[in-house]
Design a protein around this motif. Sequence first.
Motif, PDB file in Angstrom:
ATOM      1  N   GLN A 150       0.824  -1.204   0.000  1.00 20.41           N
ATOM      2  CA  GLN A 150       0.000   0.000   0.000  1.00 20.41           C
ATOM      3  C   GLN A 150       0.862   1.260   0.000  1.00 20.41           C
ATOM      4  OE1 GLN A 150      -2.330  -1.423   3.496  1.00 20.41           O
ATOM      5  NE2 GLN A 150      -4.113  -0.710   2.345  1.00 20.41           N
ATOM      6  N   LEU A 151       1.924   1.248   0.795  1.00 19.95           N
ATOM      7  CA  LEU A 151       2.804   2.416   0.876  1.00 19.95           C
ATOM      8  C   LEU A 151       3.516   2.680  -0.440  1.00 19.95           C
ATOM      9  CD1 LEU A 151       4.284   1.830   4.439  1.00 19.95           C
ATOM     10  CD2 LEU A 151       2.824   3.741   3.743  1.00 19.95           C
ATOM     11  N   LYS A 152       3.906   1.613  -1.133  1.00 17.68           N
ATOM     12  CA  LYS A 152       4.563   1.789  -2.433  1.00 17.68           C
ATOM     13  C   LYS A 152       3.600   2.435  -3.429  1.00 17.68           C
ATOM     14  CE  LYS A 152       7.309  -0.577  -5.934  1.00 17.68           C
ATOM     15  NZ  LYS A 152       6.686   0.199  -7.023  1.00 17.68           N
ATOM     16  N   LYS A 153       2.335   2.009  -3.397  1.00 14.43           N
ATOM     17  CA  LYS A 153       1.346   2.614  -4.298  1.00 14.43           C
ATOM     18  C   LYS A 153       1.162   4.094  -3.975  1.00 14.43           C
ATOM     19  CE  LYS A 153      -1.295  -1.645  -5.073  1.00 14.43           C
ATOM     20  NZ  LYS A 153      -2.590  -2.343  -4.820  1.00 14.43           N
ATOM     21  N   ILE A 154       1.153   4.419  -2.686  1.00 17.87           N
ATOM     22  CA  ILE A 154       1.006   5.820  -2.279  1.00 17.87           C
ATOM     23  C   ILE A 154       2.206   6.642  -2.750  1.00 17.87           C
ATOM     24  CG2 ILE A 154       0.990   7.356  -0.258  1.00 17.87           C
ATOM     25  CD1 ILE A 154      -0.686   5.147   1.155  1.00 17.87           C
ATOM     26  N   LEU A 155       3.405   6.087  -2.617  1.00 15.36           N
ATOM     27  CA  LEU A 155       4.607   6.791  -3.063  1.00 15.36           C
ATOM     28  C   LEU A 155       4.561   7.035  -4.565  1.00 15.36           C
ATOM     29  CD1 LEU A 155       7.443   7.912  -2.462  1.00 15.36           C
ATOM     30  CD2 LEU A 155       8.330   5.588  -2.806  1.00 15.36           C
ATOM     31  N   ASP A 156       4.146   6.004  -5.329  1.00 19.88           N
ATOM     32  CA  ASP A 156       4.115   6.120  -6.788  1.00 19.88           C
ATOM     33  C   ASP A 156       3.047   7.097  -7.268  1.00 19.88           C
ATOM     34  OD1 ASP A 156       6.155   4.284  -6.912  1.00 19.88           O
ATOM     35  OD2 ASP A 156       4.850   2.569  -7.316  1.00 19.88           O
ATOM     36  N   SER A 157       1.884   7.093  -6.606  1.00 24.58           N
ATOM     37  CA  SER A 157       0.767   7.901  -7.102  1.00 24.58           C
ATOM     38  C   SER A 157       0.662   9.275  -6.444  1.00 24.58           C
ATOM     39  CB  SER A 157      -0.553   7.147  -6.897  1.00 24.58           C
ATOM     40  OG  SER A 157      -0.783   6.891  -5.513  1.00 24.58           O
ATOM     41  N   GLU A 161       5.261  13.439   0.045  1.00 23.56           N
ATOM     42  CA  GLU A 161       4.535  14.065   1.153  1.00 23.56           C
ATOM     43  C   GLU A 161       3.586  13.076   1.819  1.00 23.56           C
ATOM     44  OE1 GLU A 161       4.919  17.083   2.279  1.00 23.56           O
ATOM     45  OE2 GLU A 161       6.176  17.999   0.724  1.00 23.56           O
ATOM     46  N   ASP A 162       2.699  12.465   1.011  1.00 26.65           N
ATOM     47  CA  ASP A 162       1.718  11.538   1.576  1.00 26.65           C
ATOM     48  C   ASP A 162       2.370  10.254   2.065  1.00 26.65           C
ATOM     49  OD1 ASP A 162      -0.365  13.269   1.149  1.00 26.65           O
ATOM     50  OD2 ASP A 162      -0.847  12.489  -0.825  1.00 26.65           O
ATOM     51  N   PHE A 163       3.444   9.831   1.398  1.00 24.81           N
ATOM     52  CA  PHE A 163       4.172   8.641   1.844  1.00 24.81           C
ATOM     53  C   PHE A 163       4.744   8.856   3.233  1.00 24.81           C
ATOM     54  CE2 PHE A 163       8.204   6.352   2.248  1.00 24.81           C
ATOM     55  CZ  PHE A 163       7.804   5.045   1.983  1.00 24.81           C
ATOM     56  N   PHE A 164       5.354  10.011   3.451  1.00 26.89           N
ATOM     57  CA  PHE A 164       5.938  10.328   4.751  1.00 26.89           C
ATOM     58  C   PHE A 164       4.869  10.278   5.840  1.00 26.89           C
ATOM     59  CE2 PHE A 164       7.263  13.200   8.119  1.00 26.89           C
ATOM     60  CZ  PHE A 164       8.592  12.874   8.296  1.00 26.89           C
ATOM     61  N   ASP A 165       3.737  10.935   5.588  1.00 25.40           N
ATOM     62  CA  ASP A 165       2.642  10.935   6.571  1.00 25.40           C
ATOM     63  C   ASP A 165       2.133   9.522   6.828  1.00 25.40           C
ATOM     64  OD1 ASP A 165       2.737  13.665   6.896  1.00 25.40           O
ATOM     65  OD2 ASP A 165       1.153  14.076   5.442  1.00 25.40           O
ATOM     66  N   ALA A 166       1.996   8.727   5.749  1.00 26.11           N
ATOM     67  CA  ALA A 166       1.433   7.385   5.874  1.00 26.11           C
ATOM     68  C   ALA A 166       2.317   6.482   6.725  1.00 26.11           C
ATOM     69  CB  ALA A 166       1.220   6.770   4.489  1.00 26.11           C
ATOM     70  N   VAL A 167       3.630   6.585   6.571  1.00 29.03           N
ATOM     71  CA  VAL A 167       4.546   5.753   7.358  1.00 29.03           C
ATOM     72  C   VAL A 167       4.384   6.060   8.844  1.00 29.03           C
ATOM     73  CG1 VAL A 167       6.978   5.291   7.864  1.00 29.03           C
ATOM     74  CG2 VAL A 167       6.211   5.449   5.496  1.00 29.03           C
ATOM     75  N   VAL A 168       4.291   7.341   9.171  1.00 33.73           N
ATOM     76  CA  VAL A 168       4.141   7.732  10.576  1.00 33.73           C
ATOM     77  C   VAL A 168       2.799   7.247  11.135  1.00 33.73           C
ATOM     78  CG1 VAL A 168       4.003   9.685  12.171  1.00 33.73           C
ATOM     79  CG2 VAL A 168       5.668   9.716  10.301  1.00 33.73           C
ATOM     80  N   GLN A 169       1.733   7.355  10.342  1.00 32.73           N
ATOM     81  CA  GLN A 169       0.417   6.910  10.803  1.00 32.73           C
ATOM     82  C   GLN A 169       0.394   5.403  11.053  1.00 32.73           C
ATOM     83  OE1 GLN A 169      -2.148   8.891  11.540  1.00 32.73           O
ATOM     84  NE2 GLN A 169      -1.105  10.758  10.899  1.00 32.73           N
ATOM     85  N   VAL A 170       1.015   4.622  10.167  1.00 34.17           N
ATOM     86  CA  VAL A 170       1.061   3.165  10.349  1.00 34.17           C
ATOM     87  C   VAL A 170       1.849   2.821  11.607  1.00 34.17           C
ATOM     88  CG1 VAL A 170       1.958   1.004   9.393  1.00 34.17           C
ATOM     89  CG2 VAL A 170       0.738   2.608   7.910  1.00 34.17           C
ATOM     90  N   ALA A 171       2.982   3.494  11.813  1.00 34.93           N
ATOM     91  CA  ALA A 171       3.785   3.238  13.013  1.00 34.93           C
ATOM     92  C   ALA A 171       2.965   3.491  14.276  1.00 34.93           C
ATOM     93  CB  ALA A 171       5.035   4.111  13.000  1.00 34.93           C
ATOM     94  N   TYR A 172       2.148   4.553  14.240  1.00 37.26           N
ATOM     95  CA  TYR A 172       1.353   4.892  15.424  1.00 37.26           C
ATOM     96  C   TYR A 172       0.176   3.936  15.615  1.00 37.26           C
ATOM     97  CZ  TYR A 172      -1.615   7.458  18.673  1.00 37.26           C
ATOM     98  OH  TYR A 172      -2.401   7.797  19.741  1.00 37.26           O
ATOM     99  N   PHE A 173      -0.664   3.821  14.587  1.00 34.46           N
ATOM    100  CA  PHE A 173      -1.901   3.062  14.766  1.00 34.46           C
ATOM    101  C   PHE A 173      -1.676   1.557  14.838  1.00 34.46           C
ATOM    102  CE2 PHE A 173      -3.896   7.013  13.184  1.00 34.46           C
ATOM    103  CZ  PHE A 173      -4.742   7.212  14.266  1.00 34.46           C
ATOM    104  N   VAL A 174      -0.756   1.020  14.050  1.00 37.01           N
ATOM    105  CA  VAL A 174      -0.502  -0.427  14.091  1.00 37.01           C
ATOM    106  C   VAL A 174       0.553  -0.755  15.136  1.00 37.01           C
ATOM    107  CG1 VAL A 174       0.198  -2.444  12.763  1.00 37.01           C
ATOM    108  CG2 VAL A 174      -1.128  -0.643  11.654  1.00 37.01           C
ATOM    109  N   GLY A 175       1.697  -0.052  15.073  1.00 35.19           N
ATOM    110  CA  GLY A 175       2.793  -0.379  15.972  1.00 35.19           C
ATOM    111  C   GLY A 175       2.528  -0.037  17.417  1.00 35.19           C
TER     112      GLY A 175
END
Length: 281
Positions: A150-157, A161-175
């Motif tokens: 999912q993150l790779k698709k976000i980075l490509d599309s 900016e959105d990739f950076f935010d998404a990584v942090v959100q996954v670390a918080y909500f899942v991790g």
Amino acid sequence: MLDKRNAFLSHIVKRRLELELQRWTTALNQRFDVAILCPTAELQELVMSFLERNTPLPGRIQRVRPHHSLEDDSAEHELSKMNRPAEGGPLLPTIYVCRGTNLRGCGAIAFELPGLESLLPSAANMVITLLESAGLERFIDAFDGRKMSQLKKILDSNGVEDFFDAVVQVAYFVGFRGDEQRADAYLEGIQSKQWDAPCEQSSGLNPPLSLDKLFEQLVDLPDPHDTLKAALAHYVFNRRRVSQAEASRILKVSRSTLQSHLQLAEHLNVARYFGPARVLA
């Protein structure tokens, strides 16, 4: 977090720019002026920062704005002190860092950089680098194969900016929170162009959590007190997937107390009171 984002970008493009620097330096050493053509203002800033950190260079650095005439603004001729030639010595070659245009009439050798996305390493490498640079590497297990896809698709599309935010959100909500559904909803929202970051609500916006039913079940167990403290230790350490030091901090107990509670959790098999664990790649 913007400072961390900028530091992260500088770090991940550094290796690629080091390769480019070899080409630029070769021309500079032969006394040619060099024009580095950057397609965006952000990349121009990254190149400027990179060059300033790599002083001394065999040339002086000059930033050039789009459609800029070298005679229009004397401020553009200000040189880094580390790049000034010695008094009375020959003038050093110039490194023009340009945004989206070449310089006509300056006699520089042009080196055109691709877009920022083309300078980036793989998405997996970027996730690891980002977590390490932000001090969040303990949450690396939150990024299973599906999340990485999912993150790779976000980075490509969507871009960095959105990739950076998404990584942090996954670390918080899942991790940290162990909330797969919240993270999935966020990632799906980004891909469907509805990418507002989820907000944590104030505790005053929700009715207080009732523990009555939980305690009703606990007091019916053979060892209610031991089960409660063992389950807390098991949940924080195993379900949130944090280190023992972090779990001790969250529960406000010593490491030795945490370890004894974890041993008790194994003895009482408290894992059976929880749902299935997350499957990680």
